[in-house]
Design an enzyme around this catalytic site. Structure first.
Site, PDB file in Angstrom:
ATOM      1  N   SER A 181      20.501  34.394  21.085  1.00 30.35           N
ATOM      2  CA  SER A 181      21.256  34.104  22.327  1.00 30.35           C
ATOM      3  C   SER A 181      22.266  33.076  22.067  1.00 30.35           C
ATOM      4  CB  SER A 181      20.575  33.877  23.789  1.00 30.35           C
ATOM      5  OG  SER A 181      19.535  35.001  23.792  1.00 30.35           O
ATOM      6  N   HIS A 207      16.836  41.390  21.471  1.00 32.20           N
ATOM      7  CA  HIS A 207      15.843  41.374  22.653  1.00 32.20           C
ATOM      8  C   HIS A 207      15.642  43.053  23.088  1.00 32.20           C
ATOM      9  CE1 HIS A 207      17.379  37.226  23.869  1.00 32.20           C
ATOM     10  NE2 HIS A 207      16.323  37.323  23.386  1.00 32.20           N
ATOM     11  N   ARG A 258      11.854  37.095  13.974  1.00 28.89           N
ATOM     12  CA  ARG A 258      13.032  37.244  13.167  1.00 28.89           C
ATOM     13  C   ARG A 258      12.605  36.878  11.914  1.00 28.89           C
ATOM     14  NH1 ARG A 258      16.539  34.521  18.033  1.00 28.89           N
ATOM     15  NH2 ARG A 258      14.399  33.869  18.348  1.00 28.89           N
ATOM     16  N   LYS A 274      15.885  22.853  30.844  1.00 24.35           N
ATOM     17  CA  LYS A 274      16.833  23.328  29.527  1.00 24.35           C
ATOM     18  C   LYS A 274      18.048  23.758  30.118  1.00 24.35           C
ATOM     19  CE  LYS A 274      15.913  26.393  26.243  1.00 24.35           C
ATOM     20  NZ  LYS A 274      15.172  27.207  25.251  1.00 24.35           N
TER      21      LYS A 274
HETATM   22  P1  ADP Z   1      16.193  33.278  21.739  1.00 24.00           P
HETATM   23  O1  ADP Z   1      15.021  32.546  20.736  1.00 24.00           O
HETATM   24  O2  ADP Z   1      17.113  34.001  21.254  1.00 24.00           O
HETATM   25  O3  ADP Z   1      16.493  32.136  22.868  1.00 24.00           O
HETATM   26  P2  ADP Z   1      14.283  34.273  23.574  1.00 24.00           P
HETATM   27  O4  ADP Z   1      13.501  33.044  24.106  1.00 24.00           O
HETATM   28  O5  ADP Z   1      15.074  34.771  24.917  1.00 24.00           O
HETATM   29  O6  ADP Z   1      15.330  34.126  22.607  1.00 24.00           O
HETATM   30  O7  ADP Z   1      13.403  35.312  23.059  1.00 24.00           O
HETATM   31  C1  ADP Z   1      12.442  36.252  23.742  1.00 24.00           C
HETATM   32  C2  ADP Z   1      11.754  36.991  22.622  1.00 24.00           C
HETATM   33  O8  ADP Z   1      12.570  37.814  22.035  1.00 24.00           O
HETATM   34  C3  ADP Z   1      10.852  36.035  21.761  1.00 24.00           C
HETATM   35  O9  ADP Z   1       9.828  36.631  21.243  1.00 24.00           O
HETATM   36  C4  ADP Z   1      11.952  36.245  20.414  1.00 24.00           C
HETATM   37  O10 ADP Z   1      11.119  35.908  19.072  1.00 24.00           O
HETATM   38  C5  ADP Z   1      12.605  37.885  20.613  1.00 24.00           C
HETATM   39  N1  ADP Z   1      13.869  37.883  19.914  1.00 24.00           N
HETATM   40  C6  ADP Z   1      15.050  37.058  20.148  1.00 24.00           C
HETATM   41  N2  ADP Z   1      15.861  37.427  19.285  1.00 24.00           N
HETATM   42  C7  ADP Z   1      15.362  38.495  18.800  1.00 24.00           C
HETATM   43  C8  ADP Z   1      15.837  39.276  17.518  1.00 24.00           C
HETATM   44  N3  ADP Z   1      17.290  39.307  17.290  1.00 24.00           N
HETATM   45  N4  ADP Z   1      15.135  40.097  16.842  1.00 24.00           N
HETATM   46  C9  ADP Z   1      13.784  40.103  17.403  1.00 24.00           C
HETATM   47  N5  ADP Z   1      13.291  39.624  18.462  1.00 24.00           N
HETATM   48  C10 ADP Z   1      14.047  38.709  18.978  1.00 24.00           C
END
Ligand code: ADP
Length: 162
Positions: A128, A17, A90, A41
């Site tokens: 996460s 992130h 990703r 959730k």
């Molecule tokens: P997660 O899918 O891990 O629960 P979130 O919903 O918090 O993550 O993700 C918020 C944003 O950050 C999304 O656009 C997600 O694709 C991006 N993101 C999460 N982890 C990564 C990573 N390792 N590399 C690039 N983008 C990421």
């Protein structure tokens, strides 16, 4: 003034992130990291706590705001006059869902673009959920999240297990 929204659950914020947030902050005049409440959730941290953790690790980014919201991201973006949503991609597995979301958001709000930043190689498999799983097994998570929040995550997992 070009504002972009970086939406997500951030439960908790990871180095993946952070990479997206930093890169977005260079591209726009202002970025707002928008934490979704995800009322339906289960989350390890409350939305307020997730905001607080992000605040602690982004103090050096001058053009950032952190907010939480439980409605539609595009409604929030409109209310802030934002021109873009910035998402991280990703593996290919992210693509299908993100493609659907981007198309739907475009339909709801044609003036807001969704911009995808491809993950940096180091964070390709980082999520996460993986961080929470590793913390449960007492793996050193300082390679996955900003070190200053490692202890908060470990403590929360330990208290949850009691
Ligand atoms: P997660 O899918 O891990 O629960 P979130 O919903 O918090 O993550 O993700 C918020 C944003 O950050 C999304 O656009 C997600 O694709 C991006 N993101 C999460 N982890 C990564 C990573 N390792 N590399 C690039 N983008 C990421």
């Amino acid at each position: 003034m070009r504002t972009a929204i970086c939406p997500g659950s951030f439960d908790p914020v990871t180095n993946g992130h952070m990479d997206i947030i930093r890169r977005a902050s260079v591209l726009f005049d202002k970025i707002i990291v928008l934490v979704s409440r995800n009322a339906e959730k289960y989350t390890l941290f409350t939305a307020e706590e997730r905001c607080e953790l992000i605040r602690r690790v982004t103090g050096d980014i001058p053009n950032i705001e952190i907010d939480l919201f439980d409605g539609l991201t595009v409604d929030y973006a409109r209310s802030k006059n934002a021109c873009a949503l910035v998402k991280g991609l990703r593996a290919i597995s992210d693509f299908e869902y993100e493609f659907q979301m981007a198309m739907t958001n475009k339909l709801l709000c044609p003036e807001i673009e969704t911009i995808f930043l491809i993950t940096s190689g180091d964070y390709m498999y980082l999520s996460s959920s993986i961080v929470k799983e590793m913390a449960q097994f007492d793996v050193d998570i300082s390679q996955f999240v900003p070190p200053v929040i490692c202890e908060d995550i470990k403590q929360r997992i330990m208290n949850k297990e009691k």
